[in-house]
Design a protein around this motif. Structure first.
Motif, PDB file in Angstrom:
ATOM      1  N   PRO A  48       7.648  11.151   7.235  1.00 12.16           N
ATOM      2  CA  PRO A  48       7.349  10.661   5.877  1.00 12.16           C
ATOM      3  C   PRO A  48       5.857  10.424   5.673  1.00 12.16           C
ATOM      4  N   LEU A  49       5.101  10.298   6.782  1.00 12.66           N
ATOM      5  CA  LEU A  49       3.667  10.013   6.757  1.00 12.66           C
ATOM      6  C   LEU A  49       3.432   8.634   6.126  1.00 12.66           C
ATOM      7  N   PRO A  50       2.386   7.921   6.445  1.00 14.49           N
ATOM      8  CA  PRO A  50       1.286   8.382   7.296  1.00 14.49           C
ATOM      9  C   PRO A  50       1.677   8.394   8.766  1.00 14.49           C
TER      10      PRO A  50
ATOM     11  N   PRO B 143       0.808  -1.229   0.000  1.00 11.86           N
ATOM     12  CA  PRO B 143       0.000   0.000   0.000  1.00 11.86           C
ATOM     13  C   PRO B 143       0.839   1.276   0.000  1.00 11.86           C
ATOM     14  N   SER B 144       0.257   2.324  -0.554  1.00  8.37           N
ATOM     15  CA  SER B 144       0.912   3.632  -0.595  1.00  8.37           C
ATOM     16  C   SER B 144      -0.146   4.674  -0.907  1.00  8.37           C
ATOM     17  N   THR B 145       0.008   5.859  -0.353  1.00  8.33           N
ATOM     18  CA  THR B 145      -0.795   7.010  -0.792  1.00  8.33           C
ATOM     19  C   THR B 145       0.136   8.012  -1.465  1.00  8.33           C
ATOM     20  N   ARG B 146       1.060   8.574  -0.672  1.00  9.02           N
ATOM     21  CA  ARG B 146       1.915   9.655  -1.164  1.00  9.02           C
ATOM     22  C   ARG B 146       2.859   9.240  -2.286  1.00  9.02           C
ATOM     23  N   THR B 147       3.547   8.142  -2.102  1.00 13.72           N
ATOM     24  CA  THR B 147       4.611   7.813  -3.049  1.00 13.72           C
ATOM     25  C   THR B 147       4.011   7.530  -4.424  1.00 13.72           C
TER      26      THR B 147
ATOM     27  N   HIS C  90      14.303   3.738   0.838  1.00 13.04           N
ATOM     28  CA  HIS C  90      13.222   4.500   0.200  1.00 13.04           C
ATOM     29  C   HIS C  90      13.872   5.781  -0.342  1.00 13.04           C
TER      30      HIS C  90
ATOM     31  N   ARG D 137       7.286  -0.506  -5.614  1.00 14.97           N
ATOM     32  CA  ARG D 137       7.331  -0.755  -4.157  1.00 14.97           C
ATOM     33  C   ARG D 137       7.054  -2.229  -3.940  1.00 14.97           C
TER      34      ARG D 137
ATOM     35  N   GLN E   9      12.077   9.136  -1.210  1.00 19.82           N
ATOM     36  CA  GLN E   9      11.654   9.828   0.012  1.00 19.82           C
ATOM     37  C   GLN E   9      12.843  10.612   0.581  1.00 19.82           C
TER      38      GLN E   9
HETATM   39  N1   CP Z   1       6.023   8.394   2.755  1.00 17.29           N
HETATM   40  C1   CP Z   1       5.464   7.319   2.185  1.00 17.29           C
HETATM   41  O1   CP Z   1       6.152   6.426   1.689  1.00 17.29           O
HETATM   42  O2   CP Z   1       4.090   7.323   2.191  1.00 17.29           O
HETATM   43  P1   CP Z   1       3.176   6.255   1.470  1.00 17.29           P
HETATM   44  O3   CP Z   1       3.394   4.926   2.163  1.00 17.29           O
HETATM   45  O4   CP Z   1       1.771   6.763   1.620  1.00 17.29           O
HETATM   46  O5   CP Z   1       3.604   6.163   0.035  1.00 17.29           O
END
Ligand code: CP
Length: 301
Positions: free
Chosen positions: A260-262, A47-51, A128, A100, A131
């Motif tokens: 780096p979030l979340p 899973p990922s949102t930002r990347t 990463h 990823r 990032q």
């Molecule tokens: N910073 C980061 O990798 O966020 P995601 O897991 O949402 O991609």
């Protein structure tokens, strides 16, 4: 083999600075369709949102088309196709792969079988690097320099891949580290050996309060639940830190909080309204930096 970005060590210090300067151009001029004839794949086995979304935004703003998946369960991996075959196939369709994967080393392996550049968007607890590039960009943006920064890394320093990559990248710039973690999640020995070999100072502590006021960057991280094999171990450490606005009363004026979030519980919502909170802008910077990495690896910058 085309140049890939799998570990932050794949970029020299000069390449890092070059990519950061390209990112500054992209922040000033956010749409530059220089890759109109290119196709980019985003292959997310985790899973990922930002990347994922920032890589896709970056690709779109460069004029490239994007294909890919965010759930490998909907692909032929679920029928038993190997990573090697998947990557060889996708290499035939696209000009660059962003991947990823939960397994450490999977991204390096992909880069060895791919005929196009591969960007590691996170491989297990390992690295990463994109990032890290956006973290460097953000540190420079907030402090006006990369050299001689006091950085306190807090939280899951064992499984947090972002701190591993960032530590290595910052080693070019005379940093001073504090590692704040519970005993179970301390920075792994191999990274401390790396710092020792370079003569870079660090100290380790379990306590967050009392270690905020002298740092320039407070780099908070989430406890990485998905990396624990024993759920009881996660339960023991999951709420170790909870940064609140009241804890920032004595922080230096220039001090910025990155993450780096979340986030989960390690940064309280009331921190968002303080002048120290910078994590949402940090995530926005991901678009400009990823535009720069893509353009650089494809030879356009
Ligand atoms: N910073 C980061 O990798 O966020 P995601 O897991 O949402 O991609």
């Amino acid at each position: 083999m085309p140049k890939s970005l799998i570990s932050i060590h794949d970029f020299t210090k000069e390449e890092m600075l070059h990519v950061l300067s390209i990112a500054q151009e992209f922040e000033k001029n956010k749409v530059q369709p220089i890759l109109r004839d290119k196709v980019i794949a985003t292959l997310f086995f985790e899973p990922s949102t930002r990347t994922r979304l920032s890589f896709e935004t970056a690709s779109n703003r460069l004029g490239a088309r994007v294909i890919g998946f965010s759930d490998a369960g909907n692909t032929s991996v679920s029928k038993g196709e190997t990573l090697k075959d998947t990557i060889k196939m996708v290499s035939n369709y696209v000009d660059l792969i962003v991947m990823r994967h939960p397994l450490e080393g999977a991204a390096r392996y992909a880069s060895e079988v791919a005929s196009v550049p591969v960007i590691n968007a996170g491989d297990g607890a390992n690295q990463h690097p994109s990032q890290t590039m956006l973290d460097l960009y953000t540190i420079n943006q907030t402090q006006g320099r990369l050299t001689d920064i006091k950085i306190n890394m807090v939280g899951d320093l064992k499984y947090g891949r972002t701190v591993h990559s960032l530590l290595q990248a910052m080693s070019h710039f005379e940093p001073d580290f504090t590692f704040t973690a519970p005993d179970e999640l301390m920075m792994p020995q191999e990274y401390k050996d790396f710092l020792n070999a370079k003569g870079i100072p660090y100290r380790e502590t379990r306590e967050l309060e009392g270690n905020i006021n002298d740092c320039d960057i407070l780099y908070m991280t989430r406890v990485q639940q998905e990396r624990f094999t024993d759920p009881m171990e996660y339960e023991k450490v999951k709420n170790t830190y909870n940064l609140t606005a009241s804890m920032l009363a004595g922080a230096k004026e220039n001090m910025k909080i990155l993450h780096p979030l979340p986030r989960v519980t390690e940064i309280a919502q009331d921190v968002d309204d303080t002048p120290h909170a910078y994590y949402f802008k940090q995530a926005e910077n991901g678009v400009y930096v990823r535009m720069a990495i893509i353009a650089y690896l494809l030879g356009y910058k």
